[in-house]
Design a protein around this motif. Structure first.
Motif, PDB file in Angstrom:
ATOM      1  N   VAL A  11       0.861  -1.178   0.000  1.00  0.00           N
ATOM      2  CA  VAL A  11       0.000   0.000   0.000  1.00  0.00           C
ATOM      3  C   VAL A  11       0.899   1.231   0.000  1.00  0.00           C
ATOM      4  CG1 VAL A  11      -1.724   1.299   1.309  1.00  0.00           C
ATOM      5  CG2 VAL A  11      -1.843  -1.203   1.229  1.00  0.00           C
ATOM      6  N   ASP A  13       1.031   5.708  -0.314  1.00  0.00           N
ATOM      7  CA  ASP A  13       0.324   6.983  -0.286  1.00  0.00           C
ATOM      8  C   ASP A  13       0.747   7.869  -1.457  1.00  0.00           C
ATOM      9  OD1 ASP A  13       2.867   7.647   0.554  1.00  0.00           O
ATOM     10  OD2 ASP A  13       2.227   8.677   2.377  1.00  0.00           O
ATOM     11  N   GLN A  57      -3.433   3.959  -0.974  1.00  0.00           N
ATOM     12  CA  GLN A  57      -3.815   3.939   0.443  1.00  0.00           C
ATOM     13  C   GLN A  57      -5.270   4.353   0.670  1.00  0.00           C
ATOM     14  OE1 GLN A  57      -1.832   6.738   3.028  1.00  0.00           O
ATOM     15  NE2 GLN A  57      -2.208   5.458   4.812  1.00  0.00           N
ATOM     16  N   GLU A  63      -2.937   0.881   6.257  1.00  0.00           N
ATOM     17  CA  GLU A  63      -1.646   1.515   6.550  1.00  0.00           C
ATOM     18  C   GLU A  63      -0.714   1.361   5.354  1.00  0.00           C
ATOM     19  OE1 GLU A  63      -0.228   2.335   9.905  1.00  0.00           O
ATOM     20  OE2 GLU A  63      -2.166   2.224  10.889  1.00  0.00           O
ATOM     21  N   VAL A  64       0.159   2.320   5.169  1.00  0.00           N
ATOM     22  CA  VAL A  64       1.190   2.236   4.140  1.00  0.00           C
ATOM     23  C   VAL A  64       2.130   1.085   4.497  1.00  0.00           C
ATOM     24  CG1 VAL A  64       3.208   3.430   3.193  1.00  0.00           C
ATOM     25  CG2 VAL A  64       1.062   4.674   3.522  1.00  0.00           C
TER      26      VAL A  64
END
Length: 125
Positions: A11, A13, A57, A63-64
């Protein structure tokens, strides 16, 4: 039998920043992109015999960092049933990914590591 790691999912951002890093710095090759109307795209990068999947994200609401390991199987439904027969709790029953000819299911391994069953192409009626 489940014995083929297909991909590892992360994941991020900043998908485009991650794509630049993995392609320009590490030399991975972008092989597929799934458009995501409300967020950045899902991007698949070739990393030898394994695919690295970058997941946005916001869409994932996660969560990253590490998200899951995916195993390619001949039949998601059959594999999920076999795992259930062995006492494995299937966290997400087999389903078709929206907008793609992909079938998925999720289950937890030791230490709650999220694992995925993956099949591209029709494997169910």
């Amino acid at each position: 039998m489940i014995d083929n790691i297909h991909k590892i999912a992360l994941v991020s951002d900043d998908i485009e920043g991650a794509v630049r890093f993995y392609t320009r710095t590490l030399g991975l090759v972008e092989i597929e992109r799934f458009h995501n109307e409300d967020d950045e795209d899902f991007v698949f990068l070739q990393a030898g015999d394994i695919i690295l999947e970058l997941m946005p994200q916001k869409t994932m609401e996660a969560e990253v960092g590490f998200h899951h390991i995916s195993f390619k199987v001949d039949s998601v439904d059959d594999s999920a049933r076999k795992l259930e027969d062995k006492g494995v709790d299937i966290a997400v029953e087999p389903f078709d990914a929206e907008g793609a000819d992909i079938r998925l299911s999720f289950f937890n391994g030791p230490n709650d590591v999220l694992l995925q069953l993956f099949r591209r192409g029709s494997d169910h009626v």
